[in-house]
Motif scaffolding. Structure first.
Motif, PDB file in Angstrom:
ATOM      1  N   ARG A  26      -3.839  52.997   3.683  1.00 56.95           N
ATOM      2  CA  ARG A  26      -3.282  51.653   3.876  1.00 56.95           C
ATOM      3  C   ARG A  26      -4.074  50.587   3.129  1.00 56.95           C
ATOM      4  O   ARG A  26      -3.995  49.406   3.454  1.00 56.95           O
ATOM      5  N   GLU A  29      -2.107  47.535   1.605  1.00 55.94           N
ATOM      6  CA  GLU A  29      -1.619  46.639   2.656  1.00 55.94           C
ATOM      7  C   GLU A  29      -2.731  45.666   3.103  1.00 55.94           C
ATOM      8  O   GLU A  29      -2.518  44.463   3.232  1.00 55.94           O
ATOM      9  N   GLN A  57       3.008  35.617  -0.352  1.00 53.04           N
ATOM     10  CA  GLN A  57       4.036  36.530   0.141  1.00 53.04           C
ATOM     11  C   GLN A  57       5.064  36.870  -0.925  1.00 53.04           C
ATOM     12  O   GLN A  57       5.592  37.976  -0.969  1.00 53.04           O
ATOM     13  N   ARG A 205       3.924  45.444  13.209  1.00 52.12           N
ATOM     14  CA  ARG A 205       3.024  46.179  12.311  1.00 52.12           C
ATOM     15  C   ARG A 205       3.481  47.625  12.147  1.00 52.12           C
ATOM     16  O   ARG A 205       3.377  48.201  11.067  1.00 52.12           O
ATOM     17  N   TYR A 208       6.319  47.504   9.794  1.00 42.79           N
ATOM     18  CA  TYR A 208       5.786  47.305   8.437  1.00 42.79           C
ATOM     19  C   TYR A 208       5.382  48.649   7.840  1.00 42.79           C
ATOM     20  O   TYR A 208       5.732  48.987   6.710  1.00 42.79           O
ATOM     21  N   ARG A 209       4.656  49.412   8.630  1.00 42.43           N
ATOM     22  CA  ARG A 209       4.190  50.706   8.119  1.00 42.43           C
ATOM     23  C   ARG A 209       5.337  51.678   7.911  1.00 42.43           C
ATOM     24  O   ARG A 209       5.343  52.460   6.968  1.00 42.43           O
ATOM     25  N   LYS A 211       8.217  50.844   7.005  1.00 39.93           N
ATOM     26  CA  LYS A 211       8.864  50.389   5.777  1.00 39.93           C
ATOM     27  C   LYS A 211       8.049  50.820   4.544  1.00 39.93           C
ATOM     28  O   LYS A 211       8.611  51.267   3.548  1.00 39.93           O
ATOM     29  N   VAL A 212       6.723  50.697   4.624  1.00 40.49           N
ATOM     30  CA  VAL A 212       5.872  51.090   3.505  1.00 40.49           C
ATOM     31  C   VAL A 212       6.007  52.588   3.231  1.00 40.49           C
ATOM     32  O   VAL A 212       6.094  53.033   2.089  1.00 40.49           O
ATOM     33  N   THR A 228      12.382  42.711   4.811  1.00 35.17           N
ATOM     34  CA  THR A 228      11.463  42.973   3.701  1.00 35.17           C
ATOM     35  C   THR A 228      10.050  42.937   4.282  1.00 35.17           C
ATOM     36  O   THR A 228       9.833  42.394   5.368  1.00 35.17           O
ATOM     37  N   LEU A 229       9.104  43.499   3.532  1.00 37.62           N
ATOM     38  CA  LEU A 229       7.717  43.516   3.997  1.00 37.62           C
ATOM     39  C   LEU A 229       7.204  42.098   4.251  1.00 37.62           C
ATOM     40  O   LEU A 229       6.552  41.828   5.255  1.00 37.62           O
ATOM     41  N   ASN A 230       7.530  41.189   3.339  1.00 42.54           N
ATOM     42  CA  ASN A 230       7.048  39.819   3.491  1.00 42.54           C
ATOM     43  C   ASN A 230       7.582  39.141   4.739  1.00 42.54           C
ATOM     44  O   ASN A 230       6.897  38.382   5.397  1.00 42.54           O
TER      45      ASN A 230
END
Ligand SMILES: [Zn+2]
Length: 269
Positions: A26, A29, A57, A205, A208-209, A211-212, A228-230
């Motif tokens: 990570r 990130e 962002q 969070r 987010y992960r 998605k990543v 989206t991540l942002n």
């Protein structure tokens, strides 16, 4: 305390290091989060709403310089590193800090690392060097000893509670009014509200992960597809500020209403 909190704490105490290594799955990130914290001009950095956070962002902040390794060997050429070194003496464009991120630096050669050494030791004022890598085995001891090392492990993705997923889903897919009615039930009890904010941050969070990782998280896909991540990072910042407002004893109903509007604008666009 997780790594996000540690970075925030370092920033609050004005002790963000000038050279950092993020190691692990990570790492990227956390590099981004660190860079955003370094350029932010708001309170509770990264605030997510100041001009610097917004540019960070969008990936267009002129003082966050994302560097990528070149060629098959994924090296950073020594001339390239020397250019970065001289560039770092030029003052930042807009922010109070200038951040150079060496992405995927696991294969950076010894020569290139040696070219960096001196500037790592005495970085120009307001410059931060961030190195991220999967493993730091190829990094020189002399480089490692000049930097603060953070390990960013990829833990198993935990489950998101039904309660928080329902709130996030409402923010993403339904109206602001629906979101407000849902969060209203928490506004009579401050502790309960703080708890749900913490859980929402935790769940975001995880999203987010998810998605990543881009792997198949079917149970969350109706929400993940729209985010989206942002926007996820922004929502985390909003909730962190909400917590702060509650702890500063601001009028809870107003704080909740404002949070709903902001969350809806960020997650439900
Ligand atoms: Zn900010």
């Amino acid at each position: 305390m997780d790594l996000f909190e540690r970075i925030r704490l370092l920033s609050e105490t004005n002790s963000l290091p000038h050279a950092v290594i993020f190691e692990g799955e990570r790492a990227k990130e956390f590099s981004e989060f660190f860079a955003k914290t370094a350029v932010c001009e708001g309170e509770n950095k990264p605030c997510g709403v100041c001009r610097h956070c917004i540019k960070a962002q969008k990936g267009v902040h002129p003082d966050i310089i994302n560097l990528e390794p070149e060629g098959k060997t994924k090296n950073y050429k020594v001339d390239f590193v020397r250019n970065i070194k001289s560039d770092s003496y030029v003052l930042p464009n807009e922010a109070d800090a200038k951040v150079y991120i060496f992405n995927d630096a696991e294969n950076i050669s010894t020569v290139s690392q040696n070219a960096l050494l001196k500037v790592l030791e005495e970085p120009p004022k307001s410059v931060v060097f961030v190195i991220n890598c999967k493993e730091k085995t190829n990094l020189l001891d002399t480089v490692i000893s000049r930097a603060t090392v953070f390990i960013c492990e990829d833990e198993e993705l935990e489950k998101i509670s039904e309660e928080t997923f329902n709130i996030i889903k409402t923010a993403v897919l339904q109206s602001e009014y629906d979101l407000l009615s849902l969060l209203h039930s928490y506004s009579s009890d401050k502790q309960e509200l703080l708890r749900i904010c913490d859980e929402l941050v935790f769940s975001l969070r995880l999203l987010y992960r998810a998605k990543v990782k881009e792997s198949d998280f079917e149970e969350y896909s109706e929400v993940l597809d729209k985010l989206t991540l942002n926007r996820i990072l922004n929502a985390i910042d909003i909730l962190t500020n909400t917590k702060k407002d509650i702890m500063q004893n601001k009028a809870v109903k107003i704080v909740v209403a404002r949070t709903c509007i902001k969350l809806k604008n960020t997650l439900g666009r």
